[in-house]
Design a protein around this motif. Structure first.
Motif, PDB file in Angstrom:
ATOM      1  N   ASP A   1     100.548  58.344 123.879  1.00 28.73           N
ATOM      2  CA  ASP A   1     101.497  59.452 123.759  1.00 28.73           C
ATOM      3  C   ASP A   1     102.869  59.091 124.300  1.00 28.73           C
ATOM      4  OD1 ASP A   1      99.491  61.270 122.761  1.00 28.73           O
ATOM      5  OD2 ASP A   1      98.671  61.296 124.789  1.00 28.73           O
ATOM      6  N   VAL A   2     102.948  58.091 125.170  1.00 21.92           N
ATOM      7  CA  VAL A   2     104.218  57.638 125.729  1.00 21.92           C
ATOM      8  C   VAL A   2     104.055  56.177 126.130  1.00 21.92           C
ATOM      9  CG1 VAL A   2     103.627  58.389 128.065  1.00 21.92           C
ATOM     10  CG2 VAL A   2     106.025  58.161 127.446  1.00 21.92           C
ATOM     11  N   LEU A   3     105.153  55.411 126.053  1.00 19.77           N
ATOM     12  CA  LEU A   3     105.139  53.984 126.385  1.00 19.77           C
ATOM     13  C   LEU A   3     106.044  53.717 127.577  1.00 19.77           C
ATOM     14  CD1 LEU A   3     105.359  52.396 122.817  1.00 19.77           C
ATOM     15  CD2 LEU A   3     103.390  52.348 124.336  1.00 19.77           C
TER      16      LEU A   3
ATOM     17  N   LEU B   1     108.030  40.527 124.152  1.00 17.46           N
ATOM     18  CA  LEU B   1     108.121  41.934 124.535  1.00 17.46           C
ATOM     19  C   LEU B   1     108.288  42.813 123.310  1.00 17.46           C
ATOM     20  CD1 LEU B   1     110.425  41.801 127.689  1.00 17.46           C
ATOM     21  CD2 LEU B   1     108.103  42.727 127.608  1.00 17.46           C
ATOM     22  N   ASN B   2     109.137  42.369 122.382  1.00 16.53           N
ATOM     23  CA  ASN B   2     109.356  43.124 121.148  1.00 16.53           C
ATOM     24  C   ASN B   2     108.069  43.202 120.328  1.00 16.53           C
ATOM     25  OD1 ASN B   2     110.771  44.555 119.223  1.00 16.53           O
ATOM     26  ND2 ASN B   2     111.531  42.730 118.179  1.00 16.53           N
ATOM     27  N   ALA B   3     107.328  42.075 120.265  1.00 17.53           N
ATOM     28  CA  ALA B   3     106.071  42.071 119.502  1.00 17.53           C
ATOM     29  C   ALA B   3     105.041  43.000 120.148  1.00 17.53           C
ATOM     30  CB  ALA B   3     105.528  40.648 119.426  1.00 17.53           C
ATOM     31  N   ALA B   4     104.946  42.990 121.481  1.00 18.02           N
ATOM     32  CA  ALA B   4     103.999  43.875 122.165  1.00 18.02           C
ATOM     33  C   ALA B   4     104.371  45.341 121.948  1.00 18.02           C
ATOM     34  CB  ALA B   4     103.970  43.542 123.655  1.00 18.02           C
ATOM     35  N   LEU B   5     105.668  45.645 122.009  1.00 21.82           N
ATOM     36  CA  LEU B   5     106.098  47.024 121.776  1.00 21.82           C
ATOM     37  C   LEU B   5     105.775  47.473 120.356  1.00 21.82           C
ATOM     38  CD1 LEU B   5     107.631  49.520 122.832  1.00 21.82           C
ATOM     39  CD2 LEU B   5     109.731  48.472 121.985  1.00 21.82           C
ATOM     40  N   ASN B   6     106.039  46.605 119.369  1.00 20.80           N
ATOM     41  CA  ASN B   6     105.733  46.958 117.976  1.00 20.80           C
ATOM     42  C   ASN B   6     104.229  47.089 117.752  1.00 20.80           C
ATOM     43  OD1 ASN B   6     108.383  47.119 116.955  1.00 20.80           O
ATOM     44  ND2 ASN B   6     108.527  44.892 116.875  1.00 20.80           N
ATOM     45  N   LEU B   7     103.424  46.292 118.468  1.00 21.37           N
ATOM     46  CA  LEU B   7     101.979  46.430 118.362  1.00 21.37           C
ATOM     47  C   LEU B   7     101.535  47.797 118.879  1.00 21.37           C
ATOM     48  CD1 LEU B   7      99.160  45.280 117.821  1.00 21.37           C
ATOM     49  CD2 LEU B   7      99.202  44.324 120.154  1.00 21.37           C
ATOM     50  N   ALA B   8     102.109  48.224 119.991  1.00 27.09           N
ATOM     51  CA  ALA B   8     101.773  49.541 120.536  1.00 27.09           C
ATOM     52  C   ALA B   8     102.188  50.653 119.573  1.00 27.09           C
ATOM     53  CB  ALA B   8     102.453  49.729 121.885  1.00 27.09           C
ATOM     54  N   ILE B   9     103.344  50.470 118.938  1.00 27.48           N
ATOM     55  CA  ILE B   9     103.801  51.479 117.971  1.00 27.48           C
ATOM     56  C   ILE B   9     102.886  51.492 116.758  1.00 27.48           C
ATOM     57  CG2 ILE B   9     105.700  52.087 116.431  1.00 27.48           C
ATOM     58  CD1 ILE B   9     107.604  50.890 118.529  1.00 27.48           C
TER      59      ILE B   9
ATOM     60  N   MET C   1     102.018  66.449 129.128  1.00 23.71           N
ATOM     61  CA  MET C   1     100.591  66.245 129.396  1.00 23.71           C
ATOM     62  C   MET C   1     100.029  65.160 128.474  1.00 23.71           C
ATOM     63  SD  MET C   1      99.798  68.419 131.820  1.00 23.71           S
ATOM     64  CE  MET C   1      98.042  68.659 131.694  1.00 23.71           C
ATOM     65  N   PRO C   2     100.426  63.905 128.646  1.00 25.51           N
ATOM     66  CA  PRO C   2      99.895  62.851 127.777  1.00 25.51           C
ATOM     67  C   PRO C   2      98.439  62.547 128.103  1.00 25.51           C
ATOM     68  CG  PRO C   2     101.234  61.889 129.502  1.00 25.51           C
ATOM     69  CD  PRO C   2     101.361  63.374 129.661  1.00 25.51           C
ATOM     70  N   ALA C   3      97.668  62.272 127.070  1.00 25.40           N
ATOM     71  CA  ALA C   3      96.274  61.865 127.285  1.00 25.40           C
ATOM     72  C   ALA C   3      96.179  60.369 127.540  1.00 25.40           C
ATOM     73  CB  ALA C   3      95.425  62.262 126.084  1.00 25.40           C
ATOM     74  N   THR C   4      97.081  59.589 126.918  1.00 27.74           N
ATOM     75  CA  THR C   4      97.057  58.132 127.054  1.00 27.74           C
ATOM     76  C   THR C   4      98.487  57.632 127.168  1.00 27.74           C
ATOM     77  OG1 THR C   4      95.085  58.054 125.659  1.00 27.74           O
ATOM     78  CG2 THR C   4      96.244  55.981 126.033  1.00 27.74           C
ATOM     79  N   ILE C   5      98.715  56.690 128.073  1.00 25.84           N
ATOM     80  CA  ILE C   5     100.021  56.052 128.178  1.00 25.84           C
ATOM     81  C   ILE C   5      99.835  54.556 127.952  1.00 25.84           C
ATOM     82  CG2 ILE C   5     100.825  57.792 129.817  1.00 25.84           C
ATOM     83  CD1 ILE C   5     100.712  55.543 131.961  1.00 25.84           C
ATOM     84  N   GLY C   6     100.875  53.919 127.400  1.00 25.76           N
ATOM     85  CA  GLY C   6     100.869  52.476 127.203  1.00 25.76           C
ATOM     86  C   GLY C   6     101.876  51.814 128.124  1.00 25.76           C
ATOM     87  N   VAL C   7     101.537  50.628 128.615  1.00 26.45           N
ATOM     88  CA  VAL C   7     102.414  49.889 129.523  1.00 26.45           C
ATOM     89  C   VAL C   7     102.680  48.522 128.903  1.00 26.45           C
ATOM     90  CG1 VAL C   7     102.750  49.010 131.849  1.00 26.45           C
ATOM     91  CG2 VAL C   7     101.386  51.082 131.487  1.00 26.45           C
ATOM     92  N   VAL C   8     103.960  48.246 128.632  1.00 23.34           N
ATOM     93  CA  VAL C   8     104.366  46.949 128.090  1.00 23.34           C
ATOM     94  C   VAL C   8     104.980  46.152 129.232  1.00 23.34           C
ATOM     95  CG1 VAL C   8     105.778  45.764 126.385  1.00 23.34           C
ATOM     96  CG2 VAL C   8     104.781  47.986 125.830  1.00 23.34           C
ATOM     97  N   THR C   9     104.262  45.135 129.697  1.00 25.05           N
ATOM     98  CA  THR C   9     104.734  44.306 130.802  1.00 25.05           C
ATOM     99  C   THR C   9     103.810  43.099 130.931  1.00 25.05           C
ATOM    100  OG1 THR C   9     105.453  44.330 133.113  1.00 25.05           O
ATOM    101  CG2 THR C   9     103.391  45.464 132.590  1.00 25.05           C
TER     102      THR C   9
ATOM    103  N   PRO D   1     107.764  58.202 122.412  1.00 30.82           N
ATOM    104  CA  PRO D   1     108.785  58.189 123.473  1.00 30.82           C
ATOM    105  C   PRO D   1     108.597  56.994 124.414  1.00 30.82           C
ATOM    106  CG  PRO D   1     107.855  60.389 123.211  1.00 30.82           C
ATOM    107  CD  PRO D   1     107.027  59.472 122.361  1.00 30.82           C
ATOM    108  N   VAL D   2     109.725  56.396 124.812  1.00 30.04           N
ATOM    109  CA  VAL D   2     109.709  55.196 125.659  1.00 30.04           C
ATOM    110  C   VAL D   2     110.449  55.497 126.954  1.00 30.04           C
ATOM    111  CG1 VAL D   2     110.386  52.772 125.849  1.00 30.04           C
ATOM    112  CG2 VAL D   2     109.632  53.687 123.633  1.00 30.04           C
TER     113      VAL D   2
END
Length: 449
Positions: A203-205, A189-197, A142-150, A235-236
């Motif tokens: 709660d999930v990417l 892509l790596n920079a965007a993922l690290n920014l999200a982290i 039950m995530p409240a927020t998800i992130g999308v790297v694309t 979690p990814v």
């Protein structure tokens, strides 16, 4: 003479099975492992996991099979029309008499370097344990927020947003834009993922992109990106390409989705499922509340039945007090009688326990003499035993044995010689005798049979 010439020259009649078996042995004996280049056609992936297909060029084709254990090491599912280089053994399928290639490995023709790099990185990260299922984090239900790297222009983003709006409009979506194709796509892509982290607001990417060729998806085979995915505390879910496409990110991610839309569906429950769970929970809560109310009513009825008037309670208390008074009187009388009996018993024991000095003194003298005699006997026994052990030790000691004419032979390093065959001619030895020692040279060696 070759096998075929020998067969032709003989009058032996072969069955079809014998002929096919011998031809198969000829093929396997003549051809070692070979590389064959061609285009895949008639591709079939069986339920057992084996791949059956044909390899063709402009003028000919040959059937081929690749067994499941070999298929899993490829890392992708080939498509008809694509060209590959196959390492295979030439075999014969005896039931039909068809010769075929048994493929052990394959690489893309003209793109072998990329495929080899893919396999090398995959093997490296697998040995480091980055693909280990025990390392992977569970996906929150039950995530409240998800992130999308694309990429903002990617069709994958539209697929994810459409799926989320349809299934879970209550879930907040944050997009971390980065190009998914190009020379610097992997680093971004790596920079965007690290920014999200770093921001830690989801709660999930989801790491997603649509399908494409090996070159198009190469950004998701980057080692730095794979290590960031593995080290992510969030979690990814990887949803790169189509169901048949595989990237390093798929193996490292906590969950692989076959498509971006599937990634959106796997990251959370749908709104309808959540509402259904709420309805079930509400019905269960109402049922439990009703049961609690019924039990409370029963307790109230039983408590009301136990209520008595004050006069009746006072009468019950008076009767109880009278009974306790009688028990107290009986207990006091019984306790006094027990004390008198215990006192008489103590007096009797005291009379029996009074000391008798004369008798005890005689017994003490007797026991003192017996102890002294026992000590002398034990001391004499131990002395005799010590003398016997000393004589035995002296008889068994190496000095006593040497005095009887024996000798101890040692090599130069001090090792005792036990077998003449361990010596070599010319080797110097030390011989210890009963009186003194000598140095000798080995001039001849004789071994016992």
């Amino acid at each position: 003479m070759s096998f075929l010439e020998a067969t032709a020259a003989s009058d032996a009649v072969l069955t079809v099975s014998q002929l096919n078996r011998q031809v198969g042995e000829l093929l396997q004996g003549h051809f070692s492992r070979i590389w064959v280049r061609g285009e895949i056609s008639n591709f079939t992936q069986a339920a057992s996991g084996h791949w059956y297909f044909s390899i063709k060029d402009e003028r000919a084709s040959v059937k081929a099979v690749m067994f499941r254990g070999r298929c899993q090491a490829v890392g992708f599912v080939p498509k008809p029309g694509e060209k590959f280089e196959f390492r295979a053994a030439v075999t014969l399928y005896e039931p039909r008499g068809d010769y075929q290639l048994q493929v052990e490995s394959m690489r893309r023709a003209g793109r072998g370097d990329l495929h080899e790099a893919f396999l090398a990185l995959k093997e490296k990260l697998a040995q480091e344990g980055l693909f280990d299922p025990a390392r992977k984090r569970p996906i929150p239900s039950m995530p409240a927020t998800i992130g999308v790297v694309t990429s903002l222009a990617a069709a994958a983003l539209r697929d994810v947003l459409t799926a989320m709006a349809r299934r879970a409009p209550h879930v907040r979506v944050i997009v971390y834009p980065a190009p998914v194709q190009g020379l610097d796509a992997a680093s971004k892509l790596n920079a965007a993922l690290n920014l999200a982290i770093e921001r830690a607001e989801t709660d999930v990417l989801l790491l997603v992109r649509g399908g494409g060729s090996l070159e198009d998806l190469w950004s998701f085979n980057d080692e730095a990106l794979a290590r960031s995915v593995a080290a992510s505390p969030i979690p990814v879910i990887s949803g790169v390409g189509h169901e048949t496409d595989f990237t390093i990110a798929d193996f490292v991610a906590d969950l692989r989705a076959p498509t971006p839309t599937a990634a959106a569906e796997l990251c959370c429950h749908s709104r309808e499922a959540c509402m259904r769970a709420v309805r079930v929970a509400y019905a269960s809560l109402c049922t439990q509340q009703q049961r609690l109310h019924e039990r409370a009513s029963l307790r109230l009825d039983r408590a009301a039945a136990l209520l008595v008037s004050p006069q009746q309670r006072l009468s019950q208390q008076a009767l109880r007090l009278q009974g306790l008074n009688q028990r107290l009187s009986r207990a006091a009388a019984q306790a006094s009688a027990r004390h008198v009996a215990r006192l008489d018993a103590v007096r009797a024991r005291l009379a029996r326990a009074q000391p008798r000095p004369q008798g005890l003194r005689a017994e003490l003298d007797y026991r003192r003499q017996a102890l002294a005699d026992a000590a002398r006997r034990l001391l004499e026994h131990r002395r005799q035993r010590l003398l016997a052990l000393a004589q035995t030790l002296e008889a068994l000691g190496p000095r006593s044995i040497l005095d009887r004419g024996y000798a101890i032979v040692r090599k130069e390093n001090g090792e005792i010689v036990k077998n003449a065959l361990d010596l070599s001619v010319g080797e110097q030895l030390g011989v210890e005798l009963g009186r003194g020692s000598v140095r000798v040279d080995v001039v001849q060696v004789h071994g016992l049979l």
